[in-house]
Design an enzyme around this catalytic site. Structure first.
Site, short mmCIF file in Angstrom:
data_model
loop_
_atom_site.label_atom_id
_atom_site.label_comp_id
_atom_site.label_asym_id
_atom_site.label_seq_id
_atom_site.Cartn_x
_atom_site.Cartn_y
_atom_site.Cartn_z
N TYR A 217 -16.22 16.55 -15.87
CA TYR A 217 -16.40 15.25 -15.73
C TYR A 217 -17.51 15.34 -14.54
O TYR A 217 -17.09 15.80 -13.51
CB TYR A 217 -15.21 14.64 -15.11
CG TYR A 217 -15.47 13.10 -15.19
CD1 TYR A 217 -15.74 12.34 -16.34
CD2 TYR A 217 -15.54 12.47 -13.75
CE1 TYR A 217 -16.14 11.03 -15.78
CE2 TYR A 217 -15.85 11.35 -13.63
CZ TYR A 217 -16.22 10.39 -14.60
OH TYR A 217 -16.39 9.23 -14.30
N ASP B 207 -7.17 18.56 -15.28
CA ASP B 207 -7.50 17.12 -15.49
C ASP B 207 -7.09 16.98 -17.01
O ASP B 207 -7.90 17.36 -18.12
CB ASP B 207 -9.04 16.90 -15.39
CG ASP B 207 -9.50 15.55 -15.74
OD1 ASP B 207 -8.73 15.00 -16.54
OD2 ASP B 207 -10.85 14.98 -15.16
N ARG C 92 0.84 -1.15 0.05
CA ARG C 92 -0.08 0.05 -0.01
C ARG C 92 0.82 1.16 -0.05
O ARG C 92 0.45 2.31 -0.73
CB ARG C 92 -0.96 -0.07 1.16
CG ARG C 92 -1.70 1.33 1.44
CD ARG C 92 -3.04 1.32 2.05
NE ARG C 92 -2.92 0.51 3.47
CZ ARG C 92 -2.17 1.02 4.49
NH1 ARG C 92 -1.59 2.14 4.48
NH2 ARG C 92 -2.09 0.23 5.63
N LYS D 134 -8.66 5.77 -19.19
CA LYS D 134 -9.07 6.15 -20.52
C LYS D 134 -7.76 5.89 -21.26
O LYS D 134 -7.43 4.91 -21.77
CB LYS D 134 -9.49 7.68 -20.43
CG LYS D 134 -10.56 7.82 -19.16
CD LYS D 134 -11.69 6.91 -19.27
CE LYS D 134 -12.71 7.22 -18.29
NZ LYS D 134 -13.05 8.35 -17.61
C1 LIG Z 1 -13.45 8.92 -16.56
C2 LIG Z 1 -12.91 10.14 -16.14
C3 LIG Z 1 -12.53 10.47 -14.68
C4 LIG Z 1 -12.86 9.69 -13.67
O1 LIG Z 1 -11.92 8.52 -13.78
P1 LIG Z 1 -12.23 6.99 -13.02
O2 LIG Z 1 -11.23 5.92 -13.38
O3 LIG Z 1 -13.70 6.45 -13.75
O4 LIG Z 1 -12.56 7.29 -11.78
C5 LIG Z 1 -12.20 11.89 -14.50
N1 LIG Z 1 -11.96 12.92 -15.36
C6 LIG Z 1 -12.15 12.50 -16.78
C7 LIG Z 1 -12.08 13.48 -17.67
C8 LIG Z 1 -12.75 11.38 -17.17
O5 LIG Z 1 -12.86 11.07 -18.54
#
Ligand SMILES: *Cc1c(COP(=O)(O)O)cnc(C)c1O
Length: 372
Positions: free
Chosen positions: A99, A171, A47, A196
């Protein structure tokens, strides 16, 4: 080194113990101490730290040009770590299009914990400047935004943050480090849902924060990671490293395909509006041209005929898969408002499209049939 080389070599070298060219997966949760109580391998407990996670963090740090990175078990856990590194009473500027889960986290978990926030149009620097308060400690940016693909000038917002004594966090999930380099534009922190494009194959969940400086604020993010405990598994870290090696090539292909699909849709009579920063008609086109190296693989369309017609189009595609998420090799289409639920501000006739790596002519044929 350029990003293609970093994606293959940063944090990756043959295993010194065996010579294995691809790194082993260290599933062990615990590491042996020597007779004198020391840790000869440098690891104690997974962890807190693990060889696969350390390699991944080194790689992501290099890709974003940062000083340090902390990997998490999801993108949301990474966002939560930044918010939790703040202090109750601190104020955040948050984008009006972002998001959905990030907004929900702020509204339902962080506001009760004591953070305050204002929602602003990040595409309007005057509005951002005007919304700053003495307690503002973080400006959260997502560009292109989700799902309207609004473009924010990261350099402009980072400058406002710097003058206000706040941090600018971006982000960068949609463009990936191949399409946009927020730290080079002045941002302090970069966040990715590695679920993603970095993962790229719709088979792992993960997140990361990369920091420009190894400062006290990053130490708090590290504390949320190791003591909060939302750490990624060694296998997921390994799988992510496997995918990152091809990221620059995948991103270019995603973006080229999306450009072709966007140009086709822009001329289609059934479409009211296409949101894609690679189209010269997009309101953020000039900033995207200056600040991004690729417009990316994501686009949204608004179809004539409202929510019902949007659902009908999504119901008729054959190659696109009707599913949420993005960034995988397969193309996805999604009626976004119905996924976001009651608090949504997404137009009801909007379909969000993640353009995959199929042949663009097949994708265009599929959309042409669905729209006819
Ligand atoms: C999917 C996504 C998130 C969240 O990610 P998770 O892995 O689903 O928790 C945050 N920001 C953007 C732009 C995303 O596409």
């Amino acid at each position: 080194m350029r990003i293609e080389t970093l994606a293959i070599h940063a944090g990756q070298s043959p295993d010194p113990a065996t010579g294995a060219v691809t790194p082993p997966i260290h599933l062990s949760t615990t590491f042996e101490r020597a007779a004198d109580g020391s840790y000869p391998g440098g690891y104690v407990y997974t962890r807190t730290e693990n060889p696969n996670r350390a390699a991944l963090e080194q790689c992501l740090t290099a890709l974003e040009g940062g000083a340090m990175a902390a990997a998490f078990s999801s993108g949301m856990a990474a966002i939560a770590a930044v918010f939790q590194a703040l202090t109750p009473g601190d104020h955040i500027l948050f984008p009006d299009d972002a998001y959905f889960g990030a907004g929900r986290l702020l509204r339902e978990l962080m506001a009760p914990w004591g953070l305050t926030y204002s929602v602003v149009n990040m595409a309007d620097l005057d509005a951002v400047y005007a919304a700053v308060r003495p307690q503002t400690r973080l400006i959260w940016v997502e560009t292109p935004s989700n799902p309207l693909l609004k473009i924010t000038d990261i350099a402009g917002v980072a400058e406002i943050a710097r003058k206000a004594g706040a941090r600018c966090a971006v982000d960068n999930t949609w463009p990936s480090p191949v399409g946009q380099q927020p730290l080079a534009l002045g941002a302090d922190l970069v966040m990715h849902a590695t679920t993603k494009y970095l993962g790229g194959h719709s088979d792992l969940l993960g997140g990361v924060i990369v920091a420009r400086a190894a400062d006290e604020f990053f130490e708090r993010i590290r504390l949320v990671q190791t003591i909060g405990g939302a750490a990624p598994s060694p296998f997921d870290c390994w799988l992510l490293m496997r995918s990152i090696r091809t990221l620059p090539h995948r991103m270019r292909a995603h973006s080229q395909n999306a450009q072709r699909v966007a140009e086709f849709l822009a001329d289609h009579p059934a479409i009211e509006r296409v949101h894609y920063p690679g189209l010269p008609t997009h309101s953020g086109y000039d900033i995207a041209q200056r600040r991004m190296s690729l417009p990316g693989g994501m686009l949204s369309i608004q179809v004539h005929g409202g929510a019902e017609e949007a659902m009908r189009v999504a119901g008729r595609v054959q190659i696109f898969t009707r599913a949420t998420s993005l960034g995988g090799v397969e193309s996805l289409i999604e009626h976004r408002a119905s996924v976001e639920g009651v608090h949504t501000t997404t137009p009801p006739n909007l379909l969000r499209i993640s353009v995959g790596l199929e042949h663009p002519d097949d994708l265009i044929d599929d959309l042409a049939k669905a729209l006819s």
